[in-house]
Design an enzyme around this catalytic site. Structure first.
Site, mmCIF file in Angstrom:
data_model
loop_
_atom_site.group_PDB
_atom_site.id
_atom_site.type_symbol
_atom_site.label_atom_id
_atom_site.label_comp_id
_atom_site.label_asym_id
_atom_site.label_seq_id
_atom_site.Cartn_x
_atom_site.Cartn_y
_atom_site.Cartn_z
ATOM 1 C CG ASP A 343 -1.802 1.181 1.342
ATOM 2 O OD1 ASP A 343 -2.674 1.334 0.486
ATOM 3 O OD2 ASP A 343 -1.617 1.972 2.293
ATOM 4 C CD GLU A 379 -2.110 2.228 -3.479
ATOM 5 O OE1 GLU A 379 -3.296 2.498 -3.774
ATOM 6 O OE2 GLU A 379 -1.691 2.215 -2.303
#
Length: 713
Positions: A343, A379
């Site tokens: 993330d 990401e």
């Protein structure tokens, strides 16, 4: 005689008569290990040795199941980044299990809630969870083997442990919403029948339920609020949270592996649940705030934040990097996971401020033999920047450009043919300049963060009213395509257009070069009622409604996945030819709707919305993918078939027909059609295998060709 203590490994290591405990902290004056007996009484043991910046020592009477926490003594000096407060019971960052949750109030804050500079002396022990000592080596893995599915054959299914299982009719109610529920045969059979190869789980690291959500009657459903990087989240355990969650998670991995499915974890190492200078003191903030978090250089009372959550981990410091790397290795070696999706991964590359492909974090991952065979997916952005294409060659990335450009194409935006063609080819414009392959691109249309596929094609506006923020949260999605109405409708024409669009998106995703990722539930038409930020909706908004599944869309998705997995022409590992091979022919042709090649001016035509791709792969079957994003029907000239005559494979237009030799096709507005041309070699090989006599040259007899066609319809 007291056993000799060592500073590594960090955390709790069971030895005869107790445990060897090690805690890293640069500026602390003392560290206490706080053991809680069965009556809840606290017994403190000061770690009496120090090696470098690690406090360590032997603690008696520690065994599997022992509940404990840490108290760290040192200066309270927020202006200089020091937030030590021994009144606060802290989680061990190396704890492998956590029991209980937080009772929000003044005790969990190291500062006076009315004055952030003032030390708070209330004891937090009655308001915080306990770490649990676990048996890290007793689980019977049997003959568990990681599937090690090649990236070229990988199809990722992003889902949520609870959301997928909470209403699953084939799972016992006592196991719904848990690791054990996801490990049930019915759940695994659904995934294998669908055809995906990897399950990407939303965060399962121990996370914190936010106080502000609790005040609204909401919960942190997604889990992007980590506090324990080595502990599986306790609320997902059917068997209890006294350490049982560890073996239960291992059993899930073992069951998925036995079915050939890989397990990828969505991990949140960029920040923790301790927030900014007004946030609680739960773990790292009270252990060594200045080492673990990035502080504003000339204002060390405040946090440098590129995550939008209040803090960012200090990946320029060895303490934070060691914790991250130890966590990754733990989940690979002891929990047997197969990959990680990071993330806001760009934050992890900002050791000095700017994103850096040669950052310490990326260099450490690159040289680690334990992580070498593991799938690493970034990401590639954070609140301070966008880094698609900026990660090392061994990494894959969530390709946000694929999502945006494919959505633009199918909503009939102007001037997108050039970009969407690049996305379908695996984004060579992004990756080829640095000699990276299409496998670096994780393609997706939707993800947990945003509209589901059903809502993308049913709503133009977000409907997040249930989140309690007056619909001001979540991004406004200017790439949605509701096809005629806002929300559910009984109009058959509108529903037909929406169904066509869903098939268009799924087909583009699964027929493009790269690694496809499906948002769990998109294959069954799952809706969140237009909520595109359901992070706080631990309820029917987020849980899969299996009774309302669109079975036709499910079967369509299965067919697409089977095609991709069986046909090498539909999953190329490199752009067109290869990185250096210029002697072999192109494996893809890009044509206009009249079957002619594109001239430079054609790419700049703002109203052009049709394109044809012809995919080849050595002696395998060839495919023609015809795309019409115009709102009206368009006549396509069908390119010459490279093998047998084209036959219809799939289409989002239920009325599409291909009979015999075809030279033109009408494609309905906003629809695709996929044609197959069978290689002559395959026909002869099949015929001989089935007892037919055929020569190696010349035309295949009509009856043999008919039998082959009938067998492959």
């Amino acid at each position: 005689m007291t056993p000799r203590s060592v500073p590594h490994p960090r955390g709790v290591r069971l030895v005869e008569g107790g445990a060897d405990v090690a805690v890293y902290t640069e500026s602390a004056e003392a560290v206490e290990f706080c053991r809680f007996d069965s009556d809840g009484n606290e017994h403190r043991t000061r770690l009496d040795q120090r090696t470098g910046h690690t406090f360590h020592g032997f603690v008696p009477d520690v065994e599997v199941g022992t509940r404990y926490g840490l108290r760290v003594h040192g200066p309270w000096d927020p202006a200089n980044g020091l937030r030590f407060n021994p009144n606060k019971l802290l989680l061990d960052p190396y704890a492998t299990a956590v029991e209980g949750g937080y009772d929000w109030g003044q005790p969990v804050f190291g500062h006076d809630m009315n004055n952030p500079d003032q030390l708070d002396e209330s004891d937090s022990a009655g308001s915080v969870p306990r770490c649990v000592v676990t048996d890290r080596h007793s689980f019977d893995w049997g003959d568990d083997r990681p599937p090690r599915t090649p990236l070229a054959e990988t199809i990722v299914y992003e889902t949520h442990v609870k959301g997928f299982t909470q209403r699953f009719p084939g799972i016992d109610e006592s196991l719904r919403g848990t690791y054990a529920g996801l490990a049930q045969p019915a759940a695994i059979e659904y995934l294998t029948d669908l055809g995906v190869t990897a399950v990407e789980l939303l965060p399962v690291h121990q996370f914190v339920q936010d106080s502000h959500l609790g005040e609204k009657g909401l919960r942190n459903y997604w889990g992007y609020n980590s506090i324990g990087f080595l502990a599986p989240h306790n609320e997902y355990a059917a068997g209890g949270d006294g350490g049982q969650q560890v073996d239960e998670f291992k059993a899930l991995v073992k069951a998925l592996h036995a079915a050939g499915l890989e397990v990828i974890l969505d991990v949140v190492y960029n920040h923790t649940a301790e927030g900014n200078h007004m946030g609680p003191t739960l773990a790292l903030k009270g252990i060594d705030n200045a080492s673990y978090y990035r502080l504003v250089p000339d204002d060390r009372a405040h946090y440098f934040d590129t995550t939008g959550t209040g803090n960012s981990l200090n990946v320029g410091h060895p303490a934070a990097l060691t914790l991250i790397m130890d966590s990754l290795r733990y989940w690979v070696t002891e929990m047997h996971v197969d990959g990680f999706r990071f993330d806001l991964a760009t934050t992890l590359t900002r050791q000095g401020g700017d994103a850096d492909v040669h950052s310490a974090f990326l260099d450490l991952v690159a040289q680690d033999p334990t992580l070498a065979p593991i799938k690493m997916i970034a990401e590639p952005w954070d609140t301070a920047g966008y880094q698609v294409g900026g990660f090392p060659a061994e990494w894959s990335e969530w390709n946000g450009k694929f999502r945006d450009d494919v959505r633009d194409f199918w909503r009939s935006a102007d001037s997108v043919l050039g970009t969407v063609s690049q996305r379908i080819l695996g984004s060579p414009d992004v990756y080829e300049p640095t000699r990276r392959s299409p496998l670096c691109s994780v393609n997706f249309i939707t993800a947990h963060d945003g509209f589901t596929l059903a809502d993308l094609t049913s709503y133009d506006q977000k409907h997040n009213e249930a989140n309690g923020e007056d619909n001001n949260d979540g991004e406004s999605d200017n790439r949605s395509s509701n096809n005629g109405a806002e929300g559910p409708t009984d109009d058959p024409e509108i529903n037909d257009r929406r169904n066509r669009q869903r098939r268009n998106f799924l087909a583009t995703l699964l027929l493009s070069a790269g690694v496809p990722m499906i948002l769990g539930g998109d294959e069954m038409g799952r809706t969140q009622g237009g909520n595109n930020n359901a992070y706080c909706q631990d309820d029917e908004i987020s849980w899969f409604d299996w009774d309302a599944a669109d079975q036709g869309l499910q079967e369509f998705t299965r067919m697409l996945i089977r095609l991709r997995r069986r046909e090498p022409a539909l999953r190329p590992e490199w752009y067109r030819r290869g990185p250096r091979d210029r002697s072999t022919p192109d494996r893809v042709q890009i044509l206009r709707s009249d079957a002619k090649g594109f001239d430079p001016p054609d790419w700049n035509n703002p109203t052009a919305r049709t394109i044809t791709f012809v995919f080849h792969h050595d002696d395998a079957d060839s495919f023609a993918l015809l795309l019409n994003a115009a709102e009206n029907g368009v006549e396509f000239t069908v390119p010459k078939a490279p093998g047998q005559e084209w036959r219809l494979e799939l289409s989002s237009d239920d009325a599409q027909r291909v009979e015999g030799k075809v030279t033109t096709l009408i494609l309905e507005g906003r629809s695709f059609t996929l044609l197959r041309s069978v290689t002559r070699k395959d026909v002869r090989g099949w015929a001989r295998a089935h007892g037919y006599e055929v020569s190696s040259k010349g035309k295949v007899p009509r009856q043999v060709q008919q039998a082959f066609d009938d067998a492959h319809r």
